[in-house]
Design a protein around this motif. Structure first.
Motif, PDB file in Angstrom:
ATOM      1  N   TYR A  92      -3.194  21.848 -71.020  1.00  0.00           N
ATOM      2  CA  TYR A  92      -2.108  22.416 -71.813  1.00  0.00           C
ATOM      3  C   TYR A  92      -1.715  23.794 -71.292  1.00  0.00           C
ATOM      4  CZ  TYR A  92      -2.178  18.853 -75.447  1.00  0.00           C
ATOM      5  OH  TYR A  92      -2.064  17.673 -76.119  1.00  0.00           O
ATOM      6  N   TYR A  93      -0.546  24.241 -71.737  1.00  0.00           N
ATOM      7  CA  TYR A  93      -0.069  25.577 -71.422  1.00  0.00           C
ATOM      8  C   TYR A  93       0.049  26.370 -72.714  1.00  0.00           C
ATOM      9  CZ  TYR A  93       0.941  23.764 -66.840  1.00  0.00           C
ATOM     10  OH  TYR A  93       0.815  23.199 -65.606  1.00  0.00           O
ATOM     11  N   LYS A  94      -0.493  27.572 -72.688  1.00  0.00           N
ATOM     12  CA  LYS A  94      -0.409  28.454 -73.856  1.00  0.00           C
ATOM     13  C   LYS A  94       0.863  29.279 -73.735  1.00  0.00           C
ATOM     14  CE  LYS A  94      -2.839  32.248 -74.376  1.00  0.00           C
ATOM     15  NZ  LYS A  94      -3.916  33.216 -74.640  1.00  0.00           N
ATOM     16  N   VAL A  95       1.626  29.315 -74.822  1.00  0.00           N
ATOM     17  CA  VAL A  95       2.889  30.047 -74.860  1.00  0.00           C
ATOM     18  C   VAL A  95       2.781  31.141 -75.915  1.00  0.00           C
ATOM     19  CG1 VAL A  95       5.389  29.854 -75.135  1.00  0.00           C
ATOM     20  CG2 VAL A  95       4.068  27.881 -74.317  1.00  0.00           C
ATOM     21  N   ASP A  96       2.866  32.403 -75.502  1.00  0.00           N
ATOM     22  CA  ASP A  96       2.897  33.544 -76.412  1.00  0.00           C
ATOM     23  C   ASP A  96       4.316  34.081 -76.415  1.00  0.00           C
ATOM     24  OD1 ASP A  96       0.120  33.911 -77.248  1.00  0.00           O
ATOM     25  OD2 ASP A  96      -0.262  34.363 -75.144  1.00  0.00           O
ATOM     26  N   LEU A  97       4.866  34.283 -77.618  1.00  0.00           N
ATOM     27  CA  LEU A  97       6.249  34.730 -77.747  1.00  0.00           C
ATOM     28  C   LEU A  97       6.355  35.867 -78.750  1.00  0.00           C
ATOM     29  CD1 LEU A  97       7.642  31.143 -78.126  1.00  0.00           C
ATOM     30  CD2 LEU A  97       8.127  32.612 -76.190  1.00  0.00           C
ATOM     31  N   GLU A  98       7.181  36.848 -78.416  1.00  0.00           N
ATOM     32  CA  GLU A  98       7.516  37.912 -79.368  1.00  0.00           C
ATOM     33  C   GLU A  98       9.007  38.187 -79.222  1.00  0.00           C
ATOM     34  OE1 GLU A  98       6.560  42.547 -80.476  1.00  0.00           O
ATOM     35  OE2 GLU A  98       5.197  41.472 -79.142  1.00  0.00           O
ATOM     36  N   ASP A  99       9.709  38.228 -80.356  1.00  0.00           N
ATOM     37  CA  ASP A  99      11.149  38.475 -80.290  1.00  0.00           C
ATOM     38  C   ASP A  99      11.472  39.941 -80.535  1.00  0.00           C
ATOM     39  OD1 ASP A  99      11.234  38.924 -83.074  1.00  0.00           O
ATOM     40  OD2 ASP A  99      11.883  36.880 -83.515  1.00  0.00           O
ATOM     41  N   HIS A 100      12.753  40.271 -80.491  1.00  0.00           N
ATOM     42  CA  HIS A 100      13.207  41.653 -80.619  1.00  0.00           C
ATOM     43  C   HIS A 100      13.068  42.205 -82.039  1.00  0.00           C
ATOM     44  CE1 HIS A 100      16.708  39.045 -81.212  1.00  0.00           C
ATOM     45  NE2 HIS A 100      17.165  39.960 -82.033  1.00  0.00           N
ATOM     46  N   SER A 129      -1.766  28.694 -68.073  1.00  0.00           N
ATOM     47  CA  SER A 129      -2.609  27.506 -68.186  1.00  0.00           C
ATOM     48  C   SER A 129      -3.666  27.740 -69.247  1.00  0.00           C
ATOM     49  CB  SER A 129      -3.297  27.206 -66.856  1.00  0.00           C
ATOM     50  OG  SER A 129      -2.344  26.848 -65.894  1.00  0.00           O
ATOM     51  N   ALA A 130      -3.913  26.710 -70.014  1.00  0.00           N
ATOM     52  CA  ALA A 130      -4.919  26.808 -71.070  1.00  0.00           C
ATOM     53  C   ALA A 130      -5.978  25.740 -70.812  1.00  0.00           C
ATOM     54  CB  ALA A 130      -4.262  26.641 -72.439  1.00  0.00           C
ATOM     55  N   HIS A 131      -6.453  25.123 -71.831  1.00  0.00           N
ATOM     56  CA  HIS A 131      -7.509  24.112 -71.739  1.00  0.00           C
ATOM     57  C   HIS A 131      -6.925  22.700 -71.775  1.00  0.00           C
ATOM     58  CE1 HIS A 131      -6.807  23.473 -76.000  1.00  0.00           C
ATOM     59  NE2 HIS A 131      -6.799  24.803 -76.114  1.00  0.00           N
ATOM     60  N   SER A 132      -7.639  21.772 -71.269  1.00  0.00           N
ATOM     61  CA  SER A 132      -7.284  20.344 -71.331  1.00  0.00           C
ATOM     62  C   SER A 132      -5.888  20.041 -70.786  1.00  0.00           C
ATOM     63  CB  SER A 132      -7.403  19.835 -72.775  1.00  0.00           C
ATOM     64  OG  SER A 132      -8.689  20.068 -73.285  1.00  0.00           O
TER      65      SER A 132
END
Length: 84
Positions: free
Chosen positions: A15-23, A10-13
């Motif tokens: 929204y949902y914060k999505v952090d991604l890192e690939d291989h 959960s983020a602000h307002s």
């Protein structure tokens, strides 16, 4: 085996914060309105990992070739790479 790191929180307002890192070590962060949109973004981003890697490799090769041409032409210095 390919590893992906995905964090959705959960983020602000609302929204949902999505952090991604690939291989390949590529990273991105986005904000989505719903968990479903966050999951959809993550799924698509992960599917594109190998294509993104190819594009970055091509870009890195092109930059290296430009630097080599600049050095050959003598337009680089210790404080400037000629790319600006």
């Amino acid at each position: 085996m390919n590893k992906y790191y995905i964090t959705i929180e959960s983020a602000h307002s609302g929204y949902y914060k999505v952090d991604l890192e690939d291989h390949h070590g590529n990273y991105t962060q986005v904000y989505e309105k719903t968990v479903e949109e966050a999951l959809n973004y993550a799924r698509n981003w992960c599917k594109q990992a190998d294509e993104r890697k190819k594009q970055k490799d091509i870009q890195a090769k092109a930059i290296a070739e430009m630097i080599a041409l600049d050095k050959k032409a003598g337009i680089t210095t210790q404080t400037s790479d000629g790319l600006d």
